[in-house]
Enzyme design. Structure first.
Site, PDB file in Angstrom:
ATOM      1  N   GLY A 131       0.812  -1.215   0.000  1.00 49.25           N
ATOM      2  CA  GLY A 131       0.000   0.000   0.000  1.00 49.25           C
ATOM      3  C   GLY A 131       0.845   1.264   0.000  1.00 49.25           C
ATOM      4  O   GLY A 131       0.532   2.231  -0.692  1.00 49.25           O
ATOM      5  N   SER A 132       1.951   1.246   0.783  1.00 48.54           N
ATOM      6  CA  SER A 132       2.757   2.474   0.892  1.00 48.54           C
ATOM      7  C   SER A 132       3.359   2.849  -0.459  1.00 48.54           C
ATOM      8  O   SER A 132       3.408   4.026  -0.826  1.00 48.54           O
ATOM      9  CB  SER A 132       3.886   2.273   1.909  1.00 48.54           C
ATOM     10  OG  SER A 132       3.363   1.874   3.140  1.00 48.54           O
ATOM     11  N   GLU A 366      -4.479   5.371   5.017  1.00 47.05           N
ATOM     12  CA  GLU A 366      -4.240   6.607   4.250  1.00 47.05           C
ATOM     13  C   GLU A 366      -2.816   7.130   4.474  1.00 47.05           C
ATOM     14  O   GLU A 366      -2.588   8.326   4.632  1.00 47.05           O
ATOM     15  CB  GLU A 366      -5.304   7.667   4.556  1.00 47.05           C
ATOM     16  CG  GLU A 366      -6.668   7.162   4.102  1.00 47.05           C
ATOM     17  CD  GLU A 366      -7.744   8.220   3.958  1.00 47.05           C
ATOM     18  OE1 GLU A 366      -7.425   9.341   3.567  1.00 47.05           O
ATOM     19  OE2 GLU A 366      -8.901   7.880   4.215  1.00 47.05           O
ATOM     20  N   THR A 368       0.910   5.408   6.287  1.00 47.80           N
ATOM     21  CA  THR A 368       1.384   5.094   7.642  1.00 47.80           C
ATOM     22  C   THR A 368       2.118   6.306   8.235  1.00 47.80           C
ATOM     23  O   THR A 368       2.460   7.260   7.517  1.00 47.80           O
ATOM     24  CB  THR A 368       2.366   3.903   7.595  1.00 47.80           C
ATOM     25  OG1 THR A 368       3.494   4.295   6.792  1.00 47.80           O
ATOM     26  CG2 THR A 368       1.730   2.660   7.007  1.00 47.80           C
ATOM     27  N   SER A 369       2.409   6.223   9.530  1.00 49.47           N
ATOM     28  CA  SER A 369       3.173   7.309  10.176  1.00 49.47           C
ATOM     29  C   SER A 369       4.519   7.485   9.488  1.00 49.47           C
ATOM     30  O   SER A 369       5.011   8.617   9.343  1.00 49.47           O
ATOM     31  CB  SER A 369       3.379   6.994  11.657  1.00 49.47           C
ATOM     32  OG  SER A 369       2.141   7.037  12.326  1.00 49.47           O
ATOM     33  N   GLU A 370       5.114   6.367   9.045  1.00 44.99           N
ATOM     34  CA  GLU A 370       6.420   6.470   8.358  1.00 44.99           C
ATOM     35  C   GLU A 370       6.262   7.235   7.038  1.00 44.99           C
ATOM     36  O   GLU A 370       7.104   8.066   6.691  1.00 44.99           O
ATOM     37  CB  GLU A 370       6.996   5.072   8.088  1.00 44.99           C
ATOM     38  CG  GLU A 370       7.425   4.298   9.336  1.00 44.99           C
ATOM     39  CD  GLU A 370       6.249   3.772  10.163  1.00 44.99           C
ATOM     40  OE1 GLU A 370       5.165   3.499   9.590  1.00 44.99           O
ATOM     41  OE2 GLU A 370       6.401   3.655  11.392  1.00 44.99           O
TER      42      GLU A 370
HETATM   43  C1  LIG Z   1      -9.134  -1.005   7.969  1.00 47.03           C
HETATM   44  C2  LIG Z   1      -8.391  -0.543   6.752  1.00 47.03           C
HETATM   45  C3  LIG Z   1      -9.070   0.150   5.760  1.00 47.03           C
HETATM   46  C4  LIG Z   1      -8.404   0.543   4.589  1.00 47.03           C
HETATM   47  N1  LIG Z   1      -9.112   1.154   3.574  1.00 47.03           N
HETATM   48  C5  LIG Z   1      -8.492   1.362   2.378  1.00 47.03           C
HETATM   49  C6  LIG Z   1      -9.247   1.831   1.244  1.00 47.03           C
HETATM   50  O1  LIG Z   1     -10.451   2.118   1.324  1.00 47.03           O
HETATM   51  N2  LIG Z   1      -8.606   1.960   0.054  1.00 47.03           N
HETATM   52  C7  LIG Z   1      -7.282   1.671  -0.093  1.00 47.03           C
HETATM   53  O2  LIG Z   1      -6.769   1.808  -1.199  1.00 47.03           O
HETATM   54  N3  LIG Z   1      -6.538   1.236   0.969  1.00 47.03           N
HETATM   55  C8  LIG Z   1      -7.118   1.067   2.193  1.00 47.03           C
HETATM   56  N4  LIG Z   1      -6.384   0.596   3.257  1.00 47.03           N
HETATM   57  C9  LIG Z   1      -4.977   0.259   3.068  1.00 47.03           C
HETATM   58  C10 LIG Z   1      -4.020   1.186   3.790  1.00 47.03           C
HETATM   59  O3  LIG Z   1      -3.997   2.443   3.173  1.00 47.03           O
HETATM   60  C11 LIG Z   1      -2.647   0.467   3.792  1.00 47.03           C
HETATM   61  O4  LIG Z   1      -2.746  -0.613   4.697  1.00 47.03           O
HETATM   62  C12 LIG Z   1      -1.523   1.380   4.171  1.00 47.03           C
HETATM   63  O5  LIG Z   1      -1.317   2.374   3.181  1.00 47.03           O
HETATM   64  C13 LIG Z   1      -0.199   0.613   4.365  1.00 47.03           C
HETATM   65  O6  LIG Z   1       0.023  -0.251   3.306  1.00 47.03           O
HETATM   66  P1  LIG Z   1       0.388  -1.803   3.623  1.00 47.03           P
HETATM   67  O7  LIG Z   1      -0.613  -2.323   4.581  1.00 47.03           O
HETATM   68  O8  LIG Z   1       0.537  -2.505   2.326  1.00 47.03           O
HETATM   69  O9  LIG Z   1       1.793  -1.743   4.371  1.00 47.03           O
HETATM   70  P2  LIG Z   1       3.231  -1.725   3.654  1.00 47.03           P
HETATM   71  O10 LIG Z   1       3.265  -0.694   2.580  1.00 47.03           O
HETATM   72  O11 LIG Z   1       3.598  -3.116   3.302  1.00 47.03           O
HETATM   73  O12 LIG Z   1       4.148  -1.239   4.868  1.00 47.03           O
HETATM   74  C14 LIG Z   1       4.493  -2.115   5.954  1.00 47.03           C
HETATM   75  C15 LIG Z   1       5.359  -1.310   6.940  1.00 47.03           C
HETATM   76  O13 LIG Z   1       6.550  -0.861   6.283  1.00 47.03           O
HETATM   77  C16 LIG Z   1       6.667   0.548   6.400  1.00 47.03           C
HETATM   78  N5  LIG Z   1       7.289   1.097   5.212  1.00 47.03           N
HETATM   79  C17 LIG Z   1       6.981   0.817   3.907  1.00 47.03           C
HETATM   80  N6  LIG Z   1       7.772   1.525   3.093  1.00 47.03           N
HETATM   81  C18 LIG Z   1       8.589   2.270   3.877  1.00 47.03           C
HETATM   82  C19 LIG Z   1       9.636   3.213   3.627  1.00 47.03           C
HETATM   83  N7  LIG Z   1       9.994   3.541   2.387  1.00 47.03           N
HETATM   84  N8  LIG Z   1      10.272   3.762   4.682  1.00 47.03           N
HETATM   85  C20 LIG Z   1       9.890   3.458   5.946  1.00 47.03           C
HETATM   86  N9  LIG Z   1       8.922   2.578   6.247  1.00 47.03           N
HETATM   87  C21 LIG Z   1       8.283   1.999   5.234  1.00 47.03           C
HETATM   88  C22 LIG Z   1       5.240   1.049   6.569  1.00 47.03           C
HETATM   89  O14 LIG Z   1       5.202   2.330   7.182  1.00 47.03           O
HETATM   90  C23 LIG Z   1       4.652  -0.052   7.453  1.00 47.03           C
HETATM   91  O15 LIG Z   1       5.000   0.179   8.789  1.00 47.03           O
HETATM   92  C24 LIG Z   1      -7.029   0.267   4.454  1.00 47.03           C
HETATM   93  C25 LIG Z   1      -6.340  -0.407   5.477  1.00 47.03           C
HETATM   94  C26 LIG Z   1      -7.009  -0.804   6.606  1.00 47.03           C
HETATM   95  C27 LIG Z   1      -6.251  -1.563   7.662  1.00 47.03           C
END
Ligand SMILES: Cc1cc2nc3c(=O)[nH]c(=O)nc-3n(C[C@H](O)[C@H](O)[C@H](O)COP(=O)(O)OP(=O)(O)OC[C@H]3O[C@@H](n4cnc5c(N)ncnc54)[C@H](O)[C@@H]3O)c2cc1C
Length: 382
Positions: A131-132, A366, A368-370
């Site tokens: 997602g990020s 929307e 992460t804090s990072e």
């Molecule tokens: C209840 C819920 C509702 C949601 N609703 C929606 C929605 O309606 N539409 C939608 O599109 N998405 C939605 N999301 C997804 C949400 O936006 C993502 O979960 C979020 O953006 C993080 O993506 P990921 O889970 O793939 O984590 P990842 O991107 O895999 O990240 C995992 C960890 O690695 C860290 N990380 C990744 N890259 C870096 C970097 N370069 N430097 C430092 N740290 C890093 C992140 O901060 C995190 O701590 C939802 C999520 C939840 C849980």
């Protein structure tokens, strides 16, 4: 410099505060326990006009502004975050891409029904693989005659499987840019389109009444006219939508942080230990004071970001600051409010236990804090 609410904004705030208190608060514990989407509450919110707050009247909206939406979200989240995120995702992620980037025909077709709450739109950016890194989208849309053929999957999509869901907008790779980068576009897929499969709802730690699903797309065909905005602008559009959405998530976080103050003041003035209300012990009183400091400071941060946005000034950094600070304030407040409630904070009879479960995702969704820290650092030239 004036951070007081206008008469209209204050009237809206009071209306939503009363609705949250009278309608949401009594209903939500049972719905939360069973993980049920609060469809009746959502319909009532629709009749109140909450889903149309920032849209012009010509599209069935209330003719308000984005700050009005944030105020409504904050007041709902003081009582319950599932209801608040349902509104936030439907308006700022679901309907807003159509309003900001859609064709006139798309606006006329969808916005009145979205603004009335008759339908909810969903926003499909995140994929199971990440997602990020939103640019790493793997979902594809290939042009075939006068149709797009979509294949791929999306993860964690809010409001995507309710009986009110009208469509999901998805980011998909539609080709390659001249430099070799992916060309990403936004395409609207109506609910019920053959090949669109809505997975089972996630078994979430919090936001248990909010609707969240994985979606898969297998040879999903939609007309070329379902492209939202310009071809190849999908990534940029979604980043803009997320910048705005961060202000709304900050407002939601402030609501939760303030709900922790409300509950803790109530509890600290009635629960007794060592012959006096626990609020009479300075260690508890100071914890409550710190809850209020965090909620108040976070509110000022999102008011500032919203004010910049409404004045048409750049607000990316301030939106990221507000989202980062407010979500961490919500998490801290939920932890301390639970502590103030002692053992009763750890059982589901008190709202703070729900706040504790609901707070964590605010530091994730929307951006992460990072990711917020990355945006702020980048904006500072790092
Ligand atoms: C209840 C819920 C509702 C949601 N609703 C929606 C929605 O309606 N539409 C939608 O599109 N998405 C939605 N999301 C997804 C949400 O936006 C993502 O979960 C979020 O953006 C993080 O993506 P990921 O889970 O793939 O984590 P990842 O991107 O895999 O990240 C995992 C960890 O690695 C860290 N990380 C990744 N890259 C870096 C970097 N370069 N430097 C430092 N740290 C890093 C992140 O901060 C995190 O701590 C939802 C999520 C939840 C849980």
């Amino acid at each position: 410099m004036d951070v007081r609410l206008s008469e209209e904004h204050e009237a809206l705030r009071r209306t939503v505060e009363a609705f949250a208190h009278d309608v949401v608060a009594p209903a939500i514990p049972a719905l939360y326990a069973s993980g049920t989407f609060p469809v009746d509450i959502v319909r009532q919110m629709g009749r109140m006009g909450l889903f149309g707050l920032p849209f012009p009247e010509e599209y069935g909206g209330m003719g308000g502004d984005y700050f009005a939406l944030c105020l409504a979200i904050e007041e709902l989240a003081r009582v319950d975050s599932s209801v608040a995120i349902t509104l936030e995702a439907a308006v700022s992620l679901g309907a807003m891409p159509i309003y900001r980037f859609g064709s006139e025909e798309q606006r006329r077709t969808w916005l009145p029904r979205l603004a009335s709450g008759e339908l909810l739109g969903a926003f499909g950016l995140t994929e199971p693989g990440g997602g990020s890194d939103a640019g790493a989208t793997l979902t594809t849309a290939v042009q075939d005659g006068d149709q797009w053929v979509i294949n791929g999957s999306k993860a964690f999509i809010t409001n995507s499987g309710t009986e009110l869901t009208g469509f999901v907008t998805v980011t998909a790779v539609t080709g390659a840019e001249p430099g070799g980068h992916k060309e990403i576009s936004t395409i609207l897929v109506p609910s019920g389109t053959p090949g669109l499969r809505v997975g089972p709802g996630y078994d979430k730690v919090g936001w248990r009444c909010s609707d969240t699903h994985e979606l898969s797309f297998t040879d999903v065909r939609v007309p070329l006219a379902n492209l939202v905005g310009e071809r190849g602008r999908g990534y940029a559009q979604f980043l803009q939508i997320l910048d705005e959405g961060r202000i709304a998530i900050a407002a939601l976080s402030v609501g939760l942080a303030q709900g922790c103050v409300d509950e803790s003041v109530r509890y600290a003035t009635t629960r007794e230990a060592f012959g006096r209300p626990i609020g009479g012990h300075q260690a508890v009183a100071f914890q409550v004071a710190d809850l209020e400091v965090r909620a108040h400071t976070a509110r000022l941060a999102y008011y500032d970001a919203a004010a910049r946005m409404l004045r048409g000034e750049p607000f990316k950094r301030q939106a990221a600051i507000a989202k980062l600070y407010a979500s961490e304030a919500a998490m801290d407040n939920a932890r301390h409010a639970t502590q103030i409630h002692g053992g009763y904070g750890f059982v589901n009879d008190h709202a703070v236990g729900r706040f504790y479960r609901d707070a964590k995702v605010l530091e994730i969704g929307e951006g992460t804090s990072e990711v917020q820290r990355m945006l702020i650092a980048r904006d500072l030239g790092l």
